[in-house]
Design a protein around this motif. Structure first.
Motif, PDB file in Angstrom:
ATOM      1  N   GLY A 143     -26.304  84.478  32.170  1.00 37.41           N
ATOM      2  CA  GLY A 143     -27.632  83.865  32.786  1.00 37.41           C
ATOM      3  C   GLY A 143     -27.609  81.847  32.610  1.00 37.41           C
ATOM      4  O   GLY A 143     -28.031  80.955  33.268  1.00 37.41           O
ATOM      5  N   GLU A 144     -26.863  81.444  31.259  1.00 40.11           N
ATOM      6  CA  GLU A 144     -26.687  80.246  31.286  1.00 40.11           C
ATOM      7  C   GLU A 144     -26.225  79.579  32.430  1.00 40.11           C
ATOM      8  O   GLU A 144     -26.273  77.953  32.844  1.00 40.11           O
ATOM      9  N   LEU A 170     -25.689  89.228  37.536  1.00 40.62           N
ATOM     10  CA  LEU A 170     -26.746  88.924  35.539  1.00 40.62           C
ATOM     11  C   LEU A 170     -27.310  90.346  35.498  1.00 40.62           C
ATOM     12  O   LEU A 170     -28.100  90.518  37.018  1.00 40.62           O
ATOM     13  N   THR A 174     -32.022  88.415  33.461  1.00 40.19           N
ATOM     14  CA  THR A 174     -31.810  87.412  33.844  1.00 40.19           C
ATOM     15  C   THR A 174     -31.395  86.427  34.919  1.00 40.19           C
ATOM     16  O   THR A 174     -31.873  85.956  35.228  1.00 40.19           O
ATOM     17  N   HIS A 177     -35.466  85.305  35.616  1.00 42.14           N
ATOM     18  CA  HIS A 177     -35.240  84.027  34.503  1.00 42.14           C
ATOM     19  C   HIS A 177     -34.737  83.282  35.842  1.00 42.14           C
ATOM     20  O   HIS A 177     -35.869  82.318  36.079  1.00 42.14           O
TER      21      HIS A 177
END
Ligand SMILES: Nc1ncnc2c1ncn2[C@@H]1O[C@H](COP(=O)(O)OP(=O)(O)O)[C@@H](O)[C@H]1O
Ligand SMILES: [Mg+2]
Length: 227
Positions: A143-144, A170, A174, A177
């Motif tokens: 996700g990052e 993901l 996530t 987001h």
């Protein structure tokens, strides 16, 4: 406005020609939020790649605000991509030897932006990664990494953002987001957003849903639930 006219893509495979896209015609007005859906192999990624100028069609044309990109030379096409297109891949495609900050810096430096480092750091803060500026992709969660990819794609404020199954790798929270982030950036910058997805819930949060099947448009419907 993106104008796709009679777009056809054929590739040679196993001694015979395979038709991947077959006479696709569609228009996407500025600032629209479009989902492209369809089974695996229906030509979604190929269509997105052609709109991005990453590939050339066998026949037919793609115009952006009346300028035909499918006829451009490689150097002009590279400028077009740099100035008009942000692209997000399912598998992030970050440069592994660069930190998060450096990955976002790449397009800013290519575009000769002033204060590129400050801009890149600001973008990473916008996507909630202020603590991760100097981490390498391998040190970041999926996700990052995708949020770094979103920051990179938006770095030069492209008028068009293309995303190929951006949440496909993901987990669902996530993924939500990342989608919220795309939605916010779409609203803030008025970006045209064309997103390929398998996720029908995600598609139903878009303004228009285009379904492909076997390289053809099966349906093209405005979304009645669109907020
Ligand atoms: N470089 C290629 N060479 C041969 N066939 C390809 C190539 N790229 C894609 N294809 C084929 O084209 C079809 C559409 O691919 P793609 O656009 O990736 O579909 P989707 O994204 O909807 O899953 C698939 O059948 C795929 O196997
Ligand atoms: Mg695909």
């Amino acid at each position: 406005m993106i104008t796709v006219s009679h777009l056809t893509m054929r590739l040679a495979g196993g001694g015979h020609q395979v038709t991947i896209l077959d006479d696709i015609t569609l228009e996407i007005p500025d600032k629209q939020r479009v989902a492209i859906v369809g089974p695996s192999g229906s030509g979604k990624s190929t269509l997105l790649g052609l709109i991005a100028g990453l590939d050339r069609p066998t026949s037919g044309s793609i115009m952006l605000n009346g300028v035909e990109i499918s006829a451009m030379r490689e150097s002009a096409l590279a400028r077009y991509r740099r100035d008009h297109i942000g692209y997000i891949f399912q598998s992030f495609h970050l440069i592994p030897t660069l930190t998060a900050l450096e990955n976002v810096l790449v397009p800013l430096e290519l575009a000769g932006m002033s204060e590129a480092r400050d801009r890149a750091a600001h973008l990473l803060r916008t996507v909630g990664l202020e603590e991760r500026l100097h981490h390498y992709p391998v040190q970041l969660s999926g996700g990052e990494q995708q949020r770094v990819a979103v920051a990179r794609a938006f770095a030069c404020h492209p008028p068009i953002l293309l995303a190929d199954e951006p949440t496909g790798n993901l987990d669902s929270s996530t993924g939500h987001h990342v989608m919220d982030l795309l939605r916010t950036l779409h609203c803030d910058f008025g970006t045209t957003l064309v997103l390929v997805t398998h996720d029908l819930a995600l598609a139903s949060s878009m303004e228009r849903v285009i379904a492909l099947r076997d390289g053809r448009i099966e349906s093209d419907t405005p979304n009645p639930q669109y907020p």
